[in-house]
Write a protein that holds these residues in place. Structure first.
Motif, PDB file in Angstrom:
ATOM      1  N   UNK A  52       0.832  -1.209   0.000  1.00 51.43           N
ATOM      2  CA  UNK A  52       0.000   0.000   0.000  1.00 51.43           C
ATOM      3  C   UNK A  52       0.866   1.259   0.000  1.00 51.43           C
ATOM      4  N   UNK A  53       1.938   1.245   0.769  1.00 48.73           N
ATOM      5  CA  UNK A  53       2.835   2.404   0.805  1.00 48.73           C
ATOM      6  C   UNK A  53       3.582   2.515  -0.525  1.00 48.73           C
ATOM      7  N   UNK A  54       4.132   1.406  -1.002  1.00 43.50           N
ATOM      8  CA  UNK A  54       4.935   1.423  -2.227  1.00 43.50           C
ATOM      9  C   UNK A  54       4.125   1.869  -3.439  1.00 43.50           C
ATOM     10  N   UNK A  61       2.562   7.478   1.968  1.00 40.39           N
ATOM     11  CA  UNK A  61       1.179   7.308   2.400  1.00 40.39           C
ATOM     12  C   UNK A  61       1.043   7.666   3.867  1.00 40.39           C
ATOM     13  N   UNK A  62      -0.035   8.354   4.168  1.00 42.23           N
ATOM     14  CA  UNK A  62      -0.395   8.650   5.550  1.00 42.23           C
ATOM     15  C   UNK A  62      -0.958   7.373   6.157  1.00 42.23           C
ATOM     16  N   UNK A  66      -3.856   4.000   4.784  1.00 44.07           N
ATOM     17  CA  UNK A  66      -3.475   2.601   4.534  1.00 44.07           C
ATOM     18  C   UNK A  66      -3.883   1.656   5.654  1.00 44.07           C
ATOM     19  N   UNK A  67      -4.606   2.141   6.645  1.00 49.75           N
ATOM     20  CA  UNK A  67      -4.883   1.316   7.828  1.00 49.75           C
ATOM     21  C   UNK A  67      -6.051   0.356   7.661  1.00 49.75           C
ATOM     22  N   UNK A  68      -6.697   0.341   6.501  1.00 48.10           N
ATOM     23  CA  UNK A  68      -7.829  -0.554   6.276  1.00 48.10           C
ATOM     24  C   UNK A  68      -7.339  -1.898   5.740  1.00 48.10           C
ATOM     25  N   UNK A  69      -6.720  -2.685   6.619  1.00 49.09           N
ATOM     26  CA  UNK A  69      -6.200  -3.992   6.225  1.00 49.09           C
ATOM     27  C   UNK A  69      -6.803  -5.113   7.066  1.00 49.09           C
ATOM     28  N   UNK A  71      -7.287  -5.257  10.418  1.00 48.83           N
ATOM     29  CA  UNK A  71      -6.838  -5.402  11.804  1.00 48.83           C
ATOM     30  C   UNK A  71      -7.005  -4.055  12.512  1.00 48.83           C
ATOM     31  N   UNK A  72      -6.903  -4.063  13.833  1.00 50.14           N
ATOM     32  CA  UNK A  72      -7.089  -2.835  14.610  1.00 50.14           C
ATOM     33  C   UNK A  72      -5.936  -1.854  14.383  1.00 50.14           C
ATOM     34  N   UNK A  73      -6.172  -0.600  14.716  1.00 47.88           N
ATOM     35  CA  UNK A  73      -5.147   0.430  14.536  1.00 47.88           C
ATOM     36  C   UNK A  73      -3.868   0.136  15.328  1.00 47.88           C
ATOM     37  N   UNK A  74      -3.967  -0.317  16.591  1.00 48.79           N
ATOM     38  CA  UNK A  74      -2.722  -0.667  17.294  1.00 48.79           C
ATOM     39  C   UNK A  74      -1.935  -1.763  16.588  1.00 48.79           C
ATOM     40  N   UNK A  75      -2.635  -2.715  15.978  1.00 52.90           N
ATOM     41  CA  UNK A  75      -1.957  -3.786  15.246  1.00 52.90           C
ATOM     42  C   UNK A  75      -1.304  -3.244  13.984  1.00 52.90           C
ATOM     43  N   UNK A  76      -1.964  -2.322  13.296  1.00 50.05           N
ATOM     44  CA  UNK A  76      -1.363  -1.666  12.126  1.00 50.05           C
ATOM     45  C   UNK A  76      -0.077  -0.966  12.547  1.00 50.05           C
TER      46      UNK A  76
END
Length: 118
Positions: A52-54, A61-62, A66-69, A71-76
């Protein structure tokens, strides 16, 4: 009258960790660095975040983008930290958001490692 000036475009210099795998056996240090990189990418969530970043427009990427993968935000955040520790991502805090980017030299080095020797 314009105050615009042109800046030279510099090509990234790849600093591979290791020679191509087909060139010679890796030393213990080279194998350690390479294994750390592949271990970080060995997790599906990390691989998705790295991709997602690449592939993000502008080369960075902010974390908010890209955090919609799945899992929870702490896990990201944990997975992004592991990618940074492996040297695959760099980050920069801007206000309350963190922006991530893949250095072009990292992608070039990964490609060189997996390519056939010339």
């Amino acid at each position: 009258m314009s105050n615009t000036r042109s800046l030279p475009v510099l090509e990234p210099v790849a600093a591979p960790c290791c020679p191509p795998l087909t060139e010679r056996p890796l030393s213990a240090d080279e194998a350690e660095r390479t294994a750390k990189m592949f271990k970080a990418l060995g997790d599906p969530v990390r691989l998705r975040l790295f991709s997602a970043v690449a592939s993000h427009e502008g080369g960075e990427a902010c974390v908010c983008d890209i955090s919609d993968v799945g899992v929870s935000q702490p896990t990201v955040s944990h997975h992004l930290k592991k990618l940074r520790e492996a040297g695959l991502l760099t980050s920069e805090r801007r206000g309350t958001w963190v922006y991530y980017r893949v250095e072009p030299s990292v992608l070039a080095a990964m490609g060189q490692l997996l390519s056939a020797a010339a």
